[in-house]
Design a protein around this motif. Structure first.
Motif, mmCIF file in Angstrom:
data_model
loop_
_atom_site.group_PDB
_atom_site.id
_atom_site.type_symbol
_atom_site.label_atom_id
_atom_site.label_comp_id
_atom_site.label_asym_id
_atom_site.label_seq_id
_atom_site.Cartn_x
_atom_site.Cartn_y
_atom_site.Cartn_z
ATOM 1 N N PRO A 186 0.842 -1.207 0.000
ATOM 2 C CA PRO A 186 0.000 0.000 0.000
ATOM 3 C C PRO A 186 0.873 1.251 0.000
ATOM 4 N N PRO A 187 0.414 2.344 -0.620
ATOM 5 C CA PRO A 187 1.216 3.565 -0.698
ATOM 6 C C PRO A 187 1.746 4.019 0.659
ATOM 7 N N ARG A 188 0.927 3.854 1.707
ATOM 8 C CA ARG A 188 1.361 4.285 3.046
ATOM 9 C C ARG A 188 2.619 3.514 3.491
ATOM 10 N N GLU A 189 2.607 2.194 3.243
ATOM 11 C CA GLU A 189 3.748 1.350 3.630
ATOM 12 C C GLU A 189 4.967 1.663 2.750
ATOM 13 N N MET A 190 4.691 1.888 1.466
ATOM 14 C CA MET A 190 5.769 2.238 0.537
ATOM 15 C C MET A 190 6.437 3.547 1.002
ATOM 16 N N TYR A 191 5.611 4.511 1.383
ATOM 17 C CA TYR A 191 6.111 5.812 1.852
ATOM 18 C C TYR A 191 6.963 5.624 3.109
ATOM 19 N N ARG A 192 6.462 4.768 4.018
ATOM 20 C CA ARG A 192 7.199 4.556 5.259
ATOM 21 C C ARG A 192 8.577 3.972 4.978
ATOM 22 N N MET A 193 8.611 2.969 4.091
ATOM 23 C CA MET A 193 9.894 2.337 3.762
ATOM 24 C C MET A 193 10.878 3.339 3.186
ATOM 25 N N LEU A 194 10.368 4.196 2.292
ATOM 26 C CA LEU A 194 11.254 5.155 1.639
ATOM 27 C C LEU A 194 11.671 6.244 2.617
ATOM 28 N N LYS A 195 10.702 6.690 3.435
ATOM 29 C CA LYS A 195 10.970 7.772 4.384
ATOM 30 C C LYS A 195 12.009 7.330 5.417
ATOM 31 N N PHE A 235 4.754 9.468 -7.243
ATOM 32 C CA PHE A 235 4.532 10.577 -6.312
ATOM 33 C C PHE A 235 4.796 10.167 -4.860
ATOM 34 N N VAL A 236 4.649 8.864 -4.594
ATOM 35 C CA VAL A 236 4.991 8.379 -3.252
ATOM 36 C C VAL A 236 6.493 8.571 -3.045
ATOM 37 N N ALA A 237 7.267 8.190 -4.055
ATOM 38 C CA ALA A 237 8.730 8.335 -3.941
ATOM 39 C C ALA A 237 9.122 9.810 -3.844
ATOM 40 N N LEU A 238 8.504 10.622 -4.665
ATOM 41 C CA LEU A 238 8.882 12.040 -4.671
ATOM 42 C C LEU A 238 8.503 12.695 -3.344
#
Ligand code: SF4
Length: 467
Positions: free
Chosen positions: A383-392, A407-410
């Motif tokens: 999910p985008p939220r989890e993807m964001y957390r991993m990247l953040k 946009f999640v990555a950016l």
């Protein structure tokens, strides 16, 4: 039961599909009962899938029988290139409206076919059924038959209205249209013992052209590509190929399997992504062609070519090793790329922190385990939220994915590289690996990242910037 329903049912129990093979007899009979979402065009409908699969046939007119939005939704959605004819890039549509719903759209379709023949005169016209004419009962197949007989130009019905199912099902329905109406209808001008078909190669940003010279160097002729940079005549005469490579098991397995059954064309699944996989393809197709009468020295010549090309690719990759070794990659793609890109990146010392298995078969999963030694890094959904957390949390230095996730990555201020169908760089073959690694290097070392990671002026400590 309608012909379309029967066709869909037969595709959902496709015996060549690895996922189906892994099921029990009972589960296989039930088919892929994914709940369908009629009109869910944002994720791609069946019509969209059929258009994606067939639009790379560059010299035919692709006529969408439906409201103009269907054409607008699907026009040129992939950067597929042509080495000549540009007819495929013109958006032809019957632009159905309210009156057609009341009176039917068959006459309008017939007139559109006539107009295209008068003005463009393509070798064939592909007519795509969409939701609206399917629901009001337009006899698209009948109109196509009548127009073919009247004008002497093949008019091919593609019966894949959007509500029939997913984009992937639409790919296969598009393949069925070729099998029913095109393959085997013409003879090639000549044949050789080294004629092959490529199935599931769409020439996105010219990727076919990075691989074709390798086959040319071995005297292997690509008789037909389904359907990247294809010509109508090539597809029509493709039944004379001696062997085939299937490049996307999810999309056109029905074409590969049925051509094996009908025309005795053996095939294997391969990938043009990554040095090892490219070499593997060249080895396998050479060996397969020898069993069908190709010169016995073909495998030896393939080995010599592989040695030369691998050495050249490694030499070009050398300068990136030091810059990329140990960098962590989150791969959010699917299908064959879930494993073939993994091996390509590992070749330059990058670490894969996760690879998505969307649209992947059991075979794809097995290959990931084989390459990575574990299934710990595979995930079906992220999910985008989890993807964001991993990247953040900096669990990955760079993300490779399709445009929708960019946009999640950016937002997480993380470098991102487009790897799916909207990509702008060709990643196939030996040159493609170098292109991919160069793009990752550019993204990772772009100075913008150190700048955007600085606190904004209003977040600076008090007195910051004071003289
Ligand atoms: S075919 Fe149907 S689902 Fe697909 S774009 Fe047209 S109306 Fe939408």
């Amino acid at each position: 039961m309608s012909a379309l329903k029967q066709r869909i049912d037969s595709l959902l129990i496709e015996p060549g599909c690895a996922t189906n093979q892994a099921k029990s007899d009972k589960a296989r009979k039930e088919g892929c009962k994914k709940p369908l979402t009629p009109g869910a065009a944002a994720g791609g409908c069946a019509f969209d899938g059929a258009k994606i699969a067939l639009q790379p046939v560059v010299d035919v007119a692709h006529l969408v029988h439906g409201p103009i939005a269907c054409e607008g939704n699907s026009w040129d959605s992939r950067h597929v290139y042509s080495s000549g004819a540009q007819t495929y890039r013109t958006g032809f549509t019957t632009d159905m409206a309210e009156f057609d719903v009341i009176y039917g759209g068959e006459k309008r379709l017939y007139r559109a076919i006539k107009e295209i023949i008068d003005k463009v005169n393509p070798p064939a016209i592909f007519v795509y059924q969409t939701c609206l004419p399917a629901m009001i009962g337009d006899d698209v197949e009948g109109v196509c038959r009548a127009a073919s007989a009247k004008f002497g130009t093949p008019v091919i019905p593609v019966n894949a209205p959007g509500f029939a199912g997913s984009k992937n099902l639409g790919n296969k329905l598009g393949g069925e249209a070729l099998l029913d109406h095109v393959v085997g209808t013409l003879e090639p001008e000549y044949t050789t013992a080294c004629d092959i078909n490529l199935i599931g190669e769409y020439n996105v940003v010219g990727e076919l052209w990075q691989v074709k010279p390798l086959f040319d160097a071995l005297g292997i002729r690509v008789l037909a590509s389904f359907c990247g940079d294809a010509r109508y005549r090539d597809i029509a005469g493709s039944h004379r190929a001696k062997a085939a490579i299937m490049l996307c098991s999810q999309a056109l397995i029905n074409i590969a399997r049925k051509m094996q059954e009908r025309y005795d064309i053996p095939f294997f699944e391969g990938s043009f992504y990554g040095i090892a996989d490219m070499s593997d393809c060249l080895r396998k197709i050479s060996a397969l062609l020898v069993t069908k009468g190709a010169p016995a020295d073909l495998p030896a010549r393939a080995e010599a070519l592989i040695a030369r090309e691998e050495a050249r690719a490694w030499a070009r990759l050398e300068k990136y090793r030091a810059r990329l070794a140990g960098k962590r990659v989150l791969l959010f793609t699917g299908g064959v790329k879930s494993w073939s890109v993994v091996s390509a990146l590992q070749e330059v010392g990058m670490e894969i922190v996760g690879t998505s298995m969307r649209k992947s078969t059991q075979g794809d999963r097995a290959k990931v385990v084989e390459i990575m030694g574990t299934d710990a890094h595979m995930f079906d959904e992220l999910p985008p939220r989890e993807m964001y957390r991993m990247l953040k949390e900096s669990q990955a230095d760079v993300m490779l994915s399709g445009g929708r996730s960019q946009f999640v990555a950016l937002k997480a201020k993380t470098p991102w590289v487009e790897i799916n169908q909207e990509r702008h760089h060709a990643y196939t073959g030996y040159d493609g690996v170098v292109n991919l690694v160069a793009e990752i290097d550019k993204a990772l070392h772009n100075p913008i990242w150190s700048q955007v990671r600085q606190p904004a002026p209003w977040e600076q400590p008090e007195g910051w910037g004071a003289a």
